[in-house]
Design a protein around this motif. Structure first.
Motif, PDB file in Angstrom:
ATOM      1  N   VAL A  70      -7.393  -6.485   4.453  1.00 34.26           N
ATOM      2  CA  VAL A  70      -7.619  -5.829   3.170  1.00 34.26           C
ATOM      3  C   VAL A  70      -6.470  -6.157   2.208  1.00 34.26           C
ATOM      4  O   VAL A  70      -5.297  -6.084   2.580  1.00 34.26           O
ATOM      5  N   GLU A  71      -6.832  -6.505   0.983  1.00 33.03           N
ATOM      6  CA  GLU A  71      -5.822  -6.858  -0.020  1.00 33.03           C
ATOM      7  C   GLU A  71      -4.925  -5.662  -0.348  1.00 33.03           C
ATOM      8  O   GLU A  71      -5.326  -4.507  -0.238  1.00 33.03           O
ATOM      9  N   ALA A  72      -3.695  -5.961  -0.759  1.00 28.01           N
ATOM     10  CA  ALA A  72      -2.787  -4.922  -1.246  1.00 28.01           C
ATOM     11  C   ALA A  72      -3.384  -4.255  -2.477  1.00 28.01           C
ATOM     12  O   ALA A  72      -4.115  -4.877  -3.257  1.00 28.01           O
ATOM     13  N   SER A  73      -3.067  -2.979  -2.661  1.00 29.11           N
ATOM     14  CA  SER A  73      -3.717  -2.208  -3.728  1.00 29.11           C
ATOM     15  C   SER A  73      -2.710  -1.359  -4.489  1.00 29.11           C
ATOM     16  O   SER A  73      -1.557  -1.209  -4.091  1.00 29.11           O
ATOM     17  N   ASN A  74      -3.183  -0.803  -5.574  1.00 32.83           N
ATOM     18  CA  ASN A  74      -2.405   0.094  -6.420  1.00 32.83           C
ATOM     19  C   ASN A  74      -2.932   1.507  -6.207  1.00 32.83           C
ATOM     20  O   ASN A  74      -4.144   1.724  -6.228  1.00 32.83           O
ATOM     21  N   VAL A  75      -2.045   2.471  -6.009  1.00 28.35           N
ATOM     22  CA  VAL A  75      -2.473   3.841  -5.742  1.00 28.35           C
ATOM     23  C   VAL A  75      -1.818   4.774  -6.750  1.00 28.35           C
ATOM     24  O   VAL A  75      -0.669   4.586  -7.150  1.00 28.35           O
ATOM     25  N   GLY A  76      -2.560   5.781  -7.193  1.00 31.32           N
ATOM     26  CA  GLY A  76      -2.032   6.745  -8.151  1.00 31.32           C
ATOM     27  C   GLY A  76      -3.140   7.458  -8.880  1.00 31.32           C
ATOM     28  O   GLY A  76      -4.172   7.795  -8.296  1.00 31.32           O
ATOM     29  N   LEU A 106       3.050   0.293  -3.863  1.00 28.33           N
ATOM     30  CA  LEU A 106       2.170  -0.746  -3.337  1.00 28.33           C
ATOM     31  C   LEU A 106       1.508  -0.172  -2.091  1.00 28.33           C
ATOM     32  O   LEU A 106       2.182   0.160  -1.119  1.00 28.33           O
ATOM     33  N   SER A 107       0.198  -0.041  -2.122  1.00 26.91           N
ATOM     34  CA  SER A 107      -0.507   0.651  -1.040  1.00 26.91           C
ATOM     35  C   SER A 107      -1.317  -0.315  -0.194  1.00 26.91           C
ATOM     36  O   SER A 107      -1.674  -1.425  -0.613  1.00 26.91           O
ATOM     37  N   HIS A 108      -1.616   0.148   1.020  1.00 29.09           N
ATOM     38  CA  HIS A 108      -2.408  -0.623   1.977  1.00 29.09           C
ATOM     39  C   HIS A 108      -3.435   0.314   2.583  1.00 29.09           C
ATOM     40  O   HIS A 108      -3.084   1.369   3.136  1.00 29.09           O
ATOM     41  N   VAL A 130      -5.767   5.418   2.951  1.00 30.96           N
ATOM     42  CA  VAL A 130      -4.425   4.867   2.817  1.00 30.96           C
ATOM     43  C   VAL A 130      -3.751   4.847   4.186  1.00 30.96           C
ATOM     44  O   VAL A 130      -3.663   5.869   4.868  1.00 30.96           O
ATOM     45  N   LEU A 131      -3.262   3.669   4.583  1.00 37.53           N
ATOM     46  CA  LEU A 131      -2.510   3.517   5.828  1.00 37.53           C
ATOM     47  C   LEU A 131      -1.023   3.760   5.591  1.00 37.53           C
ATOM     48  O   LEU A 131      -0.381   4.517   6.301  1.00 37.53           O
ATOM     49  N   TRP A 132      -0.490   3.118   4.579  1.00 41.66           N
ATOM     50  CA  TRP A 132       0.909   3.292   4.215  1.00 41.66           C
ATOM     51  C   TRP A 132       1.139   2.713   2.827  1.00 41.66           C
ATOM     52  O   TRP A 132       0.294   1.973   2.309  1.00 41.66           O
ATOM     53  N   LEU A 133       2.239   3.087   2.233  1.00 45.56           N
ATOM     54  CA  LEU A 133       2.617   2.499   0.946  1.00 45.56           C
ATOM     55  C   LEU A 133       4.110   2.271   0.927  1.00 45.56           C
ATOM     56  O   LEU A 133       4.867   2.828   1.722  1.00 45.56           O
ATOM     57  N   ASN A 134       4.527   1.440   0.002  1.00 48.72           N
ATOM     58  CA  ASN A 134       5.941   1.131  -0.168  1.00 48.72           C
ATOM     59  C   ASN A 134       6.356   1.528  -1.575  1.00 48.72           C
ATOM     60  O   ASN A 134       5.588   1.391  -2.520  1.00 48.72           O
ATOM     61  N   GLY A 135       7.599   2.032  -1.694  1.00 47.58           N
ATOM     62  CA  GLY A 135       8.098   2.402  -3.010  1.00 47.58           C
ATOM     63  C   GLY A 135       8.394   3.873  -3.167  1.00 47.58           C
ATOM     64  O   GLY A 135       8.735   4.325  -4.270  1.00 47.58           O
ATOM     65  N   GLY A 136       8.271   4.648  -2.075  1.00 51.70           N
ATOM     66  CA  GLY A 136       8.524   6.071  -2.177  1.00 51.70           C
ATOM     67  C   GLY A 136       7.400   6.802  -2.877  1.00 51.70           C
ATOM     68  O   GLY A 136       6.331   6.234  -3.150  1.00 51.70           O
ATOM     69  N   LEU A 137       7.633   8.074  -3.199  1.00 53.28           N
ATOM     70  CA  LEU A 137       6.556   8.901  -3.777  1.00 53.28           C
ATOM     71  C   LEU A 137       6.989   9.646  -5.032  1.00 53.28           C
ATOM     72  O   LEU A 137       6.467  10.704  -5.355  1.00 53.28           O
ATOM     73  N   SER A 138       7.932   9.050  -5.765  1.00 52.83           N
ATOM     74  CA  SER A 138       8.237   9.557  -7.101  1.00 52.83           C
ATOM     75  C   SER A 138       7.769   8.525  -8.121  1.00 52.83           C
ATOM     76  O   SER A 138       7.471   7.378  -7.768  1.00 52.83           O
ATOM     77  N   VAL A 139       7.705   8.931  -9.372  1.00 51.21           N
ATOM     78  CA  VAL A 139       7.190   8.037 -10.418  1.00 51.21           C
ATOM     79  C   VAL A 139       8.038   6.772 -10.525  1.00 51.21           C
ATOM     80  O   VAL A 139       7.513   5.678 -10.735  1.00 51.21           O
TER      81      VAL A 139
END
Length: 577
Positions: free
Chosen positions: A441-447, A465-467, A474-483
């Motif tokens: 599955v391609e990388a995705s944008n979440v928000g 960056l979500s997967h 959602v399996l995991w994301l990178n970049g933390g969880l603040s804006v």
């Protein structure tokens, strides 16, 4: 007369052996066939190994072949930038040296001439403090394991239950001086079949690491956690991490089996400073206590049990699990860079990749559509970004030597072709002729969506960056969880007029950047029609994707149950530390 005949036969034999190695070292593309023939010879195994190592000591591990390991000149090969071709041969030779060393020393002991083995290993892996190991100070060489309860272990193998992952004790490392080091390490210093989570953490990553540990507890993680450092993680910060892993115990918030591994003693002082930022991840995955580690960045956020990744088909099939990065059609490698990479691949695999026939041949060898897609993205589309390494899984028993190749590439003349460590993981496997694959599955944008002109189109911008799995979870994301994870509000408010116009003060912008994200939707872009774009927020670390119904992109709207579940993780991540 008989003496002369025997002497002539010996000379002929020596000439034939020398000729064989000259052919082997001439072109890496022919290595595998020759090495296979070499392995099938019915000569004495120890004698054959000595011959092989002697050739490496004479030519294979020469200074020219490994000179970029010199700590004073790492990352300074300007001839690559200027189009020089000599370094392609140097790099290829260095790759082959590691591969030949692997074949020379596979499943064997050195019955005599152990100093020769040590000479070759010291040349091929000069960052390792082998002098301490070989000079009788073996206890001072081993890294130090420290458990959350304050106990420390040195020269010991950590052992965990195969049923519930609990710590069950240690056993002494049984090191055989007549065996090659890396085989010793895998067999005697790593528990067979062990699994666990591994992070490279210094004092600069402690805050995010605490947040990640909180999320792991919320997800009822049972896998042991090992934090790898090289004495750049203070005792005070270790105590903060222990508190985050063990305090406030409850059935819904279980304590974690937390370990620290200090690998400073394994490295020579001259090379210590070279392992920084991304490079520390090679130390973490190489020397961690687990056969099959899940390597995590400190700002990675999982949304499912970490055991999920071990159960995925990609990992079971290949012993690897990699995820894709954002795909930027405009972020390309230069023509010279592509030519260098193709030459290196050709020299190692014997496939020039200049035609469809070449690609078809490689496809048959790889036998994996996702691995082939990574190669084609590189050599035909000149794509600079393919892999995201915020979370990956790798079986070291199957792929250990590819890690040594990847580490070498990270510090090689071509290290600046890519950003950080990412691409070197799969390229190390490719050049080692190992199997590997990617999550399909391609990388995705979440928000949260930002509506555009019509109800059937939308845009999303975030730093995350979500997967997702094939069902959109959602399996995991990178970049933390603040804006915004960067302390860049002052810069953005001063330098970016478009941002300043939307906020009354820098304090208001700071409040916005530090606020929790809202996870409501995912957009998986169709990059050929509507690629990722970059905007100015968060010092340019903010990326946008678009969706238009029936035309491009995939829009996934989370259920209310998912939103509540994700919101709990977001809140926990953003709690005050």
């Amino acid at each position: 007369m008989g003496f002369r005949v025997r002497r002539t036969k010996k000379l002929v034999t020596l000439v034939l052996i020398s000729s064989l190695f000259l052919v082997v070292l001439f072109r890496c593309s022919r290595n595998y066939l020759l090495l296979d023939n070499f392995r099938t010879q019915k000569e004495n195994a120890s004698s054959k190994t000595i011959q092989c190592l002697s050739e490496l000591a004479r030519t294979g591990s020469s200074k020219r072949a490994n000179e970029f390991y010199d700590p004073s000149i790492w990352k300074t090969f300007l001839s690559f930038i200027n189009g020089g071709h000599g370094d392609v041969k140097t790099l290829t030779q260095s790759l082959f040296n590691i591969q030949l060393y692997q074949q020379c020393t596979k499943n064997t002991s050195i019955d005599h001439d152990v100093p020769l083995l040590h000479e070759v290993e010291g040349s091929l892996f000069p960052y390792m403090d082998f002098p301490t190991l070989h000079n009788g100070d073996i206890q001072d060489f081993w890294p130090i394991h420290s458990r959350f309860d304050g106990s420390t272990h040195r020269g010991q193998v950590l052992e965990f239950s195969t049923t519930d992952n609990s710590f069950i004790g240690t056993s002494r490392i049984e090191f055989n001086i007549s065996k090659p080091f890396w085989e010793n390490w895998l067999v005697s210093a790593v528990q067979n079949g062990s699994k666990g989570l591994v992070m490279s953490v210094s004092d600069y990553q402690v805050a995010d690491s605490i947040r990640l540990i909180r999320v792991l507890r919320l997800l009822n993680n049972s896998l042991p956690i090992e934090i790898v450092h090289k004495s750049d993680l203070s005792e005070n910060d270790q105590q903060l991490l222990i508190a985050s892993a063990r305090e406030s115990e409850s059935l819904d918030y279980p304590p974690q089996e937390l370990w620290f591994l200090n690998v400073k003693s394994l490295l020579k002082d001259d090379y210590m400073a070279k392992f920084k930022r991304f490079s520390n991840k090679w130390l973490a995955i190489t020397f961690c206590s687990f056969q099959t580690p899940i390597l995590l960045d400190s700002d990675t956020v999982p949304f499912v049990s970490l055991d999920t990744f071990y159960e995925m088909d990609e990992f079971k099939r290949t012993g690897t699990l990699f995820f894709k990065d954002r795909s930027f059609p405009t972020s390309k490698l230069g023509s010279h860079q592509i030519n260098v990479l193709k030459k290196v691949i050709d020299n190692c695999l014997g496939i020039p990749l200049d035609s469809k026939k070449d690609l078809d041949l490689l496809n048959k060898r790889l036998k994996d559509d996702m691995a082939m897609d990574a190669v084609e993205s590189l050599v035909t589309k000149h794509q600079k970004h393919y892999m995201e390494s915020g979370l990956l899984v790798l079986d070291k028993q199957k792929h250990f030597f590819s890690l040594l190749v990847s580490m070498m590439l990270q510090f090689s003349p071509i290290q600046e072709y890519f950003y950080g460590d990412k691409e070197w993981f799969w390229l190390g496997l490719l050049l080692s002729n190992d199997t590997f694959t990617f999550h399909p599955v391609e990388a995705s944008n979440v928000g949260a969506l930002k509506d555009l002109s019509t109800p059937d189109s939308a845009q999303m911008c975030s730093i995350q960056l979500s997967h997702t799995d094939i069902h959109g979870n959602v399996l995991w994301l990178n970049g933390g969880l603040s804006v915004c994870k960067k302390a860049c509000w002052g810069y953005d408010y001063t330098k970016r007029k478009d941002i300043a116009s939307r906020f009354e003060s820098v304090d208001e912008l700071q409040k916005h950047y530090r606020s929790p994200v809202k996870l409501e939707n995912v957009i998986i872009p169709e990059v050929n029609k509507s690629p990722w774009s970059q905007n100015t927020e968060c010092a340019g670390y903010n990326y946008c994707t678009k969706y238009k119904k029936g035309e491009y992109g995939t829009l996934i709207e989370f259920t209310e149950h998912q939103k509540k579940s994700y919101e709990r993780i977001v809140q926990l991540w953003n709690d005050v530390i």
